[in-house]
Write an enzyme that holds these catalytic residues in place. Sequence first.
Site, mmCIF file in Angstrom:
data_model
loop_
_atom_site.group_PDB
_atom_site.id
_atom_site.type_symbol
_atom_site.label_atom_id
_atom_site.label_comp_id
_atom_site.label_asym_id
_atom_site.label_seq_id
_atom_site.Cartn_x
_atom_site.Cartn_y
_atom_site.Cartn_z
ATOM 1 C CB SER A 130 -0.881 0.005 1.251
ATOM 2 O OG SER A 130 -1.419 1.290 1.479
ATOM 3 C CD GLU A 132 -2.353 5.230 4.473
ATOM 4 O OE1 GLU A 132 -2.057 5.346 5.653
ATOM 5 O OE2 GLU A 132 -2.828 6.160 3.798
ATOM 6 C CE1 TYR A 154 -4.100 -1.719 5.577
ATOM 7 C CE2 TYR A 154 -2.912 0.249 4.880
ATOM 8 C CZ TYR A 154 -3.590 -0.920 4.562
ATOM 9 O OH TYR A 154 -3.746 -1.281 3.246
HETATM 10 P P1 NDP Z 1 -11.551 -4.845 1.778
HETATM 11 O O1 NDP Z 1 -11.536 -4.322 3.159
HETATM 12 O O2 NDP Z 1 -12.698 -4.527 0.892
HETATM 13 O O3 NDP Z 1 -11.422 -6.450 1.836
HETATM 14 C C1 NDP Z 1 -10.615 -7.086 2.785
HETATM 15 C C2 NDP Z 1 -10.770 -8.583 2.631
HETATM 16 O O4 NDP Z 1 -9.931 -9.243 3.599
HETATM 17 C C3 NDP Z 1 -12.205 -9.073 2.880
HETATM 18 O O5 NDP Z 1 -12.489 -10.111 1.959
HETATM 19 C C4 NDP Z 1 -12.105 -9.642 4.287
HETATM 20 O O6 NDP Z 1 -13.057 -10.633 4.567
HETATM 21 C C5 NDP Z 1 -10.700 -10.253 4.242
HETATM 22 N N1 NDP Z 1 -10.171 -10.547 5.571
HETATM 23 C C6 NDP Z 1 -10.046 -9.701 6.623
HETATM 24 N N2 NDP Z 1 -9.526 -10.342 7.679
HETATM 25 C C7 NDP Z 1 -9.337 -11.633 7.298
HETATM 26 C C8 NDP Z 1 -8.857 -12.781 7.952
HETATM 27 N N3 NDP Z 1 -8.483 -12.775 9.231
HETATM 28 N N4 NDP Z 1 -8.785 -13.961 7.261
HETATM 29 C C9 NDP Z 1 -9.196 -13.991 5.971
HETATM 30 N N5 NDP Z 1 -9.670 -12.919 5.294
HETATM 31 C C10 NDP Z 1 -9.738 -11.752 5.956
HETATM 32 O O7 NDP Z 1 -10.170 -4.398 1.094
HETATM 33 P P2 NDP Z 1 -9.868 -4.000 -0.435
HETATM 34 O O8 NDP Z 1 -10.484 -4.994 -1.332
HETATM 35 O O9 NDP Z 1 -10.145 -2.550 -0.621
HETATM 36 O O10 NDP Z 1 -8.282 -4.129 -0.474
HETATM 37 C C11 NDP Z 1 -7.653 -5.386 -0.730
HETATM 38 C C12 NDP Z 1 -6.250 -5.366 -0.123
HETATM 39 O O11 NDP Z 1 -5.483 -4.329 -0.706
HETATM 40 C C13 NDP Z 1 -6.223 -5.127 1.391
HETATM 41 O O12 NDP Z 1 -5.179 -5.905 1.934
HETATM 42 C C14 NDP Z 1 -5.892 -3.645 1.516
HETATM 43 O O13 NDP Z 1 -5.233 -3.379 2.728
HETATM 44 C C15 NDP Z 1 -4.985 -3.449 0.299
HETATM 45 N N6 NDP Z 1 -5.003 -2.126 -0.293
HETATM 46 C C16 NDP Z 1 -6.188 -1.557 -0.677
HETATM 47 C C17 NDP Z 1 -6.205 -0.337 -1.312
HETATM 48 C C18 NDP Z 1 -7.479 0.312 -1.733
HETATM 49 O O14 NDP Z 1 -7.440 1.527 -2.042
HETATM 50 N N7 NDP Z 1 -8.595 -0.403 -1.781
HETATM 51 C C19 NDP Z 1 -4.934 0.374 -1.609
HETATM 52 C C20 NDP Z 1 -3.754 -0.332 -1.184
HETATM 53 C C21 NDP Z 1 -3.797 -1.545 -0.565
HETATM 54 P P3 NDP Z 1 -14.540 -10.276 5.175
HETATM 55 O O15 NDP Z 1 -15.400 -9.962 3.986
HETATM 56 O O16 NDP Z 1 -14.914 -11.515 5.876
HETATM 57 O O17 NDP Z 1 -14.354 -9.076 6.066
HETATM 58 P P1 GDR Z 2 -7.276 5.492 3.501
HETATM 59 O O1 GDR Z 2 -8.804 5.570 3.039
HETATM 60 O O2 GDR Z 2 -7.098 5.751 4.937
HETATM 61 O O3 GDR Z 2 -6.490 6.329 2.543
HETATM 62 O O4 GDR Z 2 -6.956 3.939 3.279
HETATM 63 P P2 GDR Z 2 -10.073 6.262 3.728
HETATM 64 O O5 GDR Z 2 -11.105 6.349 2.665
HETATM 65 O O6 GDR Z 2 -10.440 5.604 5.005
HETATM 66 O O7 GDR Z 2 -9.531 7.734 4.096
HETATM 67 C C1 GDR Z 2 -9.087 8.630 3.083
HETATM 68 C C2 GDR Z 2 -8.853 9.999 3.703
HETATM 69 O O8 GDR Z 2 -10.112 10.583 4.044
HETATM 70 C C3 GDR Z 2 -10.003 11.175 5.322
HETATM 71 N N1 GDR Z 2 -11.352 11.230 5.915
HETATM 72 C C4 GDR Z 2 -12.112 10.165 6.247
HETATM 73 N N2 GDR Z 2 -11.890 8.839 6.142
HETATM 74 C C5 GDR Z 2 -12.872 7.993 6.545
HETATM 75 N N3 GDR Z 2 -12.706 6.676 6.411
HETATM 76 N N4 GDR Z 2 -14.063 8.453 7.058
HETATM 77 C C6 GDR Z 2 -14.321 9.785 7.193
HETATM 78 O O9 GDR Z 2 -15.392 10.187 7.658
HETATM 79 C C7 GDR Z 2 -13.310 10.690 6.767
HETATM 80 N N5 GDR Z 2 -13.220 12.039 6.722
HETATM 81 C C8 GDR Z 2 -12.039 12.347 6.205
HETATM 82 C C9 GDR Z 2 -9.029 10.289 6.082
HETATM 83 O O10 GDR Z 2 -8.467 10.981 7.188
HETATM 84 C C10 GDR Z 2 -8.024 9.964 4.984
HETATM 85 O O11 GDR Z 2 -7.034 10.949 4.911
HETATM 86 C C11 GDR Z 2 -7.353 3.274 2.088
HETATM 87 C C12 GDR Z 2 -7.535 1.773 2.430
HETATM 88 O O12 GDR Z 2 -8.102 1.138 1.323
HETATM 89 C C13 GDR Z 2 -6.204 1.139 2.761
HETATM 90 O O13 GDR Z 2 -6.387 -0.275 2.884
HETATM 91 C C14 GDR Z 2 -5.219 1.434 1.631
HETATM 92 O O14 GDR Z 2 -3.954 0.886 1.908
HETATM 93 C C15 GDR Z 2 -5.092 2.930 1.399
HETATM 94 O O15 GDR Z 2 -6.385 3.443 1.086
HETATM 95 C C16 GDR Z 2 -4.162 3.250 0.258
#
Ligand code: NDP
Ligand code: GDR
Length: 326
Positions: A130, A132, A154
Amino acid sequence: MPRAFITGITGQDGSYLTEFLLRQGYEVHGLVRQTSLMQRGRLDALGVSSEERMKRVFLHYGDLGEAGSLARLVHAIQPDEIYHLGGQSHVRVSFDAPEATFDINASGTLRLLECVREAGRPVRFYHASSCEMYGRPEIAPQDERTPFHPVSPYACSKAAGHFLTVCYRESYGLFACNGILFNHESPRRGENFVTRKIAHGAVAAKLHGAKLRLGNLDARKDWGYAPEYVEAMWKMLQRDLPGDYVVATGEAHSVRQFAEAAFARVGLDWREWVESDPVQFRPSEVGLLVGNASRAEKELGWTPATRFAELVRLMVDAELHAAGRP
Ligand code: NDP
Ligand code: GDR
């Protein structure tokens, strides 16, 4: 028929990746965990017929917290490719549950890498790193050579997973890749991430007069469209050599700009509907994270197509559609 094993198949990315791999002719196996509610809405929405899905998508119970279940599944499935997307993905929540976050994201990755190492046959491995991990970077945009400075539990857990993936590649010659993905969004995004929350909130304000509570409006993010990002994951595993790749749009926009555009889409002025919620502020916020994906463009032939305005529009329209107001 190539066989893929996806952890996190029920998540946003897992569902789009499943759809994409089915189109590429794969058989898809997914790890699911026991939950009190059977929430598989994203998988129900896959763009394939239910007959096709029954024949080529298989779900298996297990957990990233348990090495035994992972080893049994990798042995039974014999996958050609593993896409490791599962984990605790919410940055704010990682401050409340740091130990669980670290165990699942970092040790969970290690448990799976051990299975790949012991698989007895070549298995290509993708780890969901990520942006992050850059935390408070000294330069922008960031690329594959930018040092990490994680500022949340995280981000620390992802950095550990990232380096373990590099370590296993270099130590055991595994075909293991890290995708350093910047934020990517879609109508399937979890409801507690800011883009989905705003898109939903704009429609709730329009239809029900509901106010929306948000945290840091000044945060700027490099937001792309999730279905395009899962293609980059697949492309990484089709190369001759494994590597790590930044996947990003290269443009940053603020939460305020997202809210402004989303409320404008439903004919409202966001300033009349958004209130501040101190709970949403994080103990530490990252600096300006914006990615340089030129390596992905050059070596994978990957470029983002959906830009900010279009992303906001499609997310708000999906919420309108879900509310019966297309
Ligand atoms: P989601 O939160 O939508 O999905 C997370 C998945 O992980 C779900 O299927 C969840 O299952 C599963 N999971 C959580 N805990 C466990 C566990 N203990 N054992 C098995 N499965 C588990 O994430 P995204 O699809 O958005 O992201 C996918 C990956 O990419 C994540 O690792 C995230 O951190 C990373 N990432 C995401 C970004 C983004 O912008 N979306 C950017 C960069 C990295 P359940 O449905 O049961 O909760
Ligand atoms: P992020 O996504 O932390 O970048 O992680 P999120 O959408 O939670 O936050 C983005 C930014 O918005 C600001 N923010 C808020 N965020 C949330 N969730 N709720 C609020 O009400 C709110 N108001 C303002 C946050 O402070 C932040 O700056 C996502 C996840 O998908 C991670 O798993 C992944 O690694 C990173 O993106 C890249």
